[in-house]
Design an enzyme around this catalytic site. Structure first.
Site, PDB file in Angstrom:
ATOM      1  N   CYS A 179       0.853  -1.186   0.000  1.00 17.86           N
ATOM      2  CA  CYS A 179       0.000   0.000   0.000  1.00 17.86           C
ATOM      3  C   CYS A 179       0.885   1.232   0.000  1.00 17.86           C
ATOM      4  O   CYS A 179       1.823   1.322   0.797  1.00 17.86           O
ATOM      5  CB  CYS A 179      -0.914  -0.024   1.226  1.00 17.86           C
ATOM      6  SG  CYS A 179      -1.980   1.421   1.326  1.00 17.86           S
ATOM      7  N   CYS A 189     -13.393  18.018   6.559  1.00 15.38           N
ATOM      8  CA  CYS A 189     -12.952  16.977   5.614  1.00 15.38           C
ATOM      9  C   CYS A 189     -13.962  16.837   4.488  1.00 15.38           C
ATOM     10  O   CYS A 189     -13.929  15.859   3.751  1.00 15.38           O
ATOM     11  CB  CYS A 189     -12.744  15.648   6.342  1.00 15.38           C
ATOM     12  SG  CYS A 189     -14.237  15.070   7.162  1.00 15.38           S
TER      13      CYS A 189
END
Ligand SMILES: C[S@@+](CC[C@H](N)C(=O)[O-])C[C@H]1O[C@@H](n2cnc3c(N)ncnc32)[C@H](O)[C@@H]1O
Length: 435
Positions: free
Chosen positions: A161, A393
């Protein structure tokens, strides 16, 4: 066997992509309707299959890129595509940066801010994500562990990842092996990981209570991987995390906010990257450095902003999660800050402060979840609080709340996008309002 007709008719059509949407999908028009095409870029001509309906138009999948955009690059991660974590690794760095910035600008444009004061995006870089929610499922002898696919329940089994910190990537294989001992066939689990300063904190959520074998597997994992803590909670709504019970506690997981060490409860919200948190805290603290009097920190979590802000004067921290406020208060007392800080557990959606309550503060900070801070913004709009620092966010709910504040007499002075979620459609921001 007859195949079920697809809602987009399964038609194959050729379209040219006009824009890149907020989720990272290319957007084209077909018969006057929008077509959302994952992994296609503006300017590209693509042959797609219409696979369903979305937002008054169609969902589609790319069959062939007939004419690629110059900004198209090879995605660096082998899981790109099936993994829902990153949606725009196929875009070059400059165009990617512009796209993130434009998302903030366009959300504000839609709320009537014609030329919003949006600064250049602050970037946190690869390999910095210290908090992640993974999913696991047992399939025969194998366990799939990773992120869900895009709009899918399928779990992409990740081996590597590019966004997680190296210690979290290194934990994937041992965690997968432990999950093979814990899960029954087809059983699923959620695993929340946080790389704290004293080691990794792991929260496992399963439907079944843990048996002896599962507890032994987790204790073994904590030992072999030198984890700080493992806790378990029943799978279910977010509130279930409040019932988390420790399974292995080798040392408390710790994070430093300002100079204060805090032990976050299992599954607590903390900023997803240390670099993003540092940028947000420096920005907000800088804005409020000269403010005299008490500052209110709404949606305070475990004290990410409250502790650094307490250096300059009194802070009142307000947060909905009791476990987070308990962690904040324990750290405040331990650091002799109880005289300079107060803390309150409060549901800010159903029980927002009144404008009169707000008027006791020289400044307010708010950092809500993705739904935004509608009720608080409405109360602030009717208050006299001179300075407001907003952290968000979600540019869309932020723009809605910014409109409310500005209609109530505030000026939107500056907005700083912070890309805490590289290669995804998400963007964080901090904004300053003044009266
Ligand atoms: C984006 S996080 C920010 C936390 C903190 N400011 C930080 O930076 O770590 C949002 C916080 O709002 C809290 N929250 C969510 N809904 C709430 C509500 N209705 N009332 C009060 N707090 C809420 C969550 O528990 C979470 O701690």
């Amino acid at each position: 066997m007859r195949r079920k007709a697809r809602r987009g008719g399964g038609r194959q059509v050729e379209v040219t992509i006009d824009a890149l949407g907020g989720r990272g999908d290319g957007i084209a028009a077909y018969e006057g309707k929008p077509v959302f095409v994952p992994f296609a870029l503006p300017g590209e001509t693509v042959r797609v299959r219409l696979t369903g309906q979305r937002a008054g138009g169609y969902k589609a999948e790319v069959l062939e890129v007939l004419d690629a955009a110059p900004e198209r690059v090879e995605a660096p991660c082998p899981h790109f595509g099936p993994c829902g974590g990153c949606t725009v690794q196929h875009l070059d760095a400059e165009a990617y940066r512009r796209w993130k910035h434009d998302q903030v600008v366009q959300a504000l444009n839609r709320r009537g801010f014609d030329e919003p004061p949006v600064a250049e995006t602050v970037e946190v870089g690869e390999g910095t994500r210290r908090r992640a929610a993974l999913a696991a499922v047992r399939e025969g002898k194998r366990v799939r562990l990773g992120f869900h696919g895009r709009e899918s329940h399928r779990i992409e089994n990740i081996e590597e990842c590019r966004i997680l910190t190296p210690p979290l990537v290194a934990l994937l294989d041992p965690l997968r092996a432990a999950m093979a001992e814990i899960l029954d066939e087809r059983e699923t689990a959620e695993v929340a990981l946080l790389e704290s300063e004293s080691g990794i904190d792991l929260l496992l959520q399963t439907r079944q209570p843990l048996g002896l074998t599962a507890r032994q597997a987790l204790a073994g994992l904590a030992e072999s991987e030198d984890l700080a803590r493992i806790a378990w909670a029943p799978a279910g709504p977010e509130g279930a995390v409040a019932e988390a019970e420790p399974v292995a506690m080798r040392r408390p997981p710790l994070l430093t906010f300002g100079e204060v060490s805090v032990e976050p409860p299992p599954g607590a919200f903390v900023q997803p990257t240390a670099a993003g948190e540092a940028a947000l805290v420096a920005t907000v603290s800088g804005w409020l450095a000269g403010v005299e009097g008490s500052v209110a920190d709404y949606f305070a979590g475990c004290g990410t902003f409250a502790f650094p802000l307490s250096r300059r004067g009194p802070v009142h921290a307000v947060e909905g999660a009791e476990t987070a406020i308990a962690a904040l208060w324990q750290a405040a007392r331990k650091n002799d800050l109880a005289g300079r800080m107060t803390a309150e557990t409060r549901d800010l959606a159903n029980d927002p402060p009144t404008p009169e309550e707000l008027d006791a503060f020289a400044a307010a900070v708010f950092d809500p979840p993705r739904v935004g801070a509608k009720e608080l913004a409405e109360a602030l709009a009717d208050s006299k609080v001179p300075v407001v620092a907003a952290v968000s966010c979600n540019p869309h709910t932020f723009a809605r709340d910014a409109r409310t504040l500005v209609d109530g007499g505030y000026t939107l002075a500056e907005v700083w996008p912070i890309d805490q979620f590289p290669w995804s459609g998400h963007v964080e921001l901090a904004a300053r309002f003044r009266r």
